[in-house]
Scaffold this active site. Structure first.
Site, PDB file in Angstrom:
ATOM      1  CB  SER A   1      -1.143   0.081   0.974  1.00  0.00           C
ATOM      2  OG  SER A   1      -2.176   0.775   0.926  1.00  0.00           O
TER       3      SER A   1
ATOM      4  CG  ASP B   1      -6.750  -2.230  -3.833  1.00  0.00           C
ATOM      5  OD1 ASP B   1      -7.103  -0.941  -3.377  1.00  0.00           O
ATOM      6  OD2 ASP B   1      -5.338  -2.310  -3.524  1.00  0.00           O
TER       7      ASP B   1
ATOM      8  CG  HIS C   1      -6.035  -1.615   0.043  1.00  0.00           C
ATOM      9  ND1 HIS C   1      -5.231  -1.392  -1.064  1.00  0.00           N
ATOM     10  CD2 HIS C   1      -5.587  -1.234   1.050  1.00  0.00           C
ATOM     11  CE1 HIS C   1      -4.171  -0.774  -0.468  1.00  0.00           C
ATOM     12  NE2 HIS C   1      -4.367  -0.669   0.684  1.00  0.00           N
TER      13      HIS C   1
END
Length: 321
Positions: free
Chosen positions: A164, A264, A295
């Protein structure tokens, strides 16, 4: 990522379903003076298979090292890892990131060095990039003398990885350190998992994410407003490098693994980013952006974690490890 999910991870129990209502990012309180109050998250101390080593005491940065248990007789690749959290939350001690790095060390297997870096908005970007670059330089400086690295690590096979916002950091750390002579260490590749990217114009996957359980649109907007330099919009190169940076800026980057999950909100950005690296920048890219899940699914769903670890093993093995 929900507070109840974090608590479950800390006690090794199955994580309940995350929702927008129990989402940690939605619980960040932004005050009129620009400071924030962060939600409390369970933290785990070092253990028999992990220990903390200093990086820059003046900045409060350090690395948490993880070894497989038991450590194999063969030398292990070294994975420098940057955690996620939108540049605003979490640390290597956060329960789910600590557990994730333990699992990664065992599954790949590898020696993991997870970075405690400065968080926004207390220190906006590029502070996290500076800390990431310092961590890469640690591979050349202090790492060779570290007893765990000396006994178990193979510094000729180092990888810079992030998840991320950490994936975003790994990319910029690669850019900032590609010309460094890291001998006796060598960075053989960048592992960019679900890199956190954005832009002024919404992508279709972002536009559909208003009620996403893990990264709802409101939280996504909040995180970027706290992380980017004051006055910058989301077409700044830190957020939208594919739009803001010239492809020539990618020259000299090592090979990259880009991984992402179909559910995501950032998946459109991640696929565009992988194409930009490969087609415009001439970077050798392994594109694995068709995994199932949301995600950060790898933090709470064992099947997603194993899919990521399998992609890592394949990437490292193809490099002769």
């Amino acid at each position: 990522m929900g507070d109840i999910a974090a608590a479950a991870a800390a006690c090794d129990a199955p994580a309940p379903r995350m929702t927008k209502e129990n989402n940690l990012f939605m619980q960040i309180a932004v005050h009129p003076d620009g400071t924030v109050t962060r939600p409390e998250v369970p933290l785990l101390p070092p253990s028999a298979v992990c220990r903390d080593v200093p990086l820059d005491a003046s900045l409060g940065t350090h690395l948490r090292l993880f070894l497989p248990d038991p450590a194999p007789a063969s030398r292990l690749p070294v994975v420098l890892f940057f955690h996620g959290g939108g540049f605003v939350l979490f640390s290597p001690a956060t329960a789910f990131y600590h557990a994730h790095c333990e699992a990664m060390a065992a599954a790949v297997p590898c020696l993991v060095a997870s970075l405690e870096y400065r968080l926004a908005p207390d220190r906006r970007l590029p502070a996290a990039y500076e800390d990431a670059a310092s961590a890469v330089a640690w591979l050349r400086g202090a790492a060779p003398a570290d007893p765990w690295v000396a006994a178990h690590g193979d510094l000729s096979r180092c990888y810079v990885m992030g998840s991320s916002s950490g994936g975003n950091m790994a990319f910029f750390a690669g850019l900032r350190t590609r010309a460094l002579d890291l001998s006796p260490a060598a960075v053989r590749g960048l592992l960019l998992h679900q890199p956190y990217l954005g832009g002024v114009d919404r992508t279709p996957s972002e536009a559909r994410s208003e009620d996403d359980d893990v990264l709802p649109l409101e939280a996504n907007d909040k995180l970027w407003s706290l992380a980017l330099p004051e006055g910058a919009d989301r077409d700044h190169e830190f957020c939208n490098p594919a739009k803001a940076m010239a492809p020539e800026a990618l020259a000299g980057l090592p090979r990259c693994l880009v991984t992402g999950n179909r559910g995501d909100p950032l998946i459109d950005r991640q696929r565009e980013f992988a194409r930009w690296l490969r087609d415009q920048g001439g970077v050798e890219v392994v594109d694995k952006t068709d995994h199932a899940g949301s995600h950060a699914a790898e933090l709470f769903v064992p099947e997603s974690a194993e899919e990521l670890f399998a992609a890592m093993r394949e990437f490292v093995s193809a490099d002769g490890a």
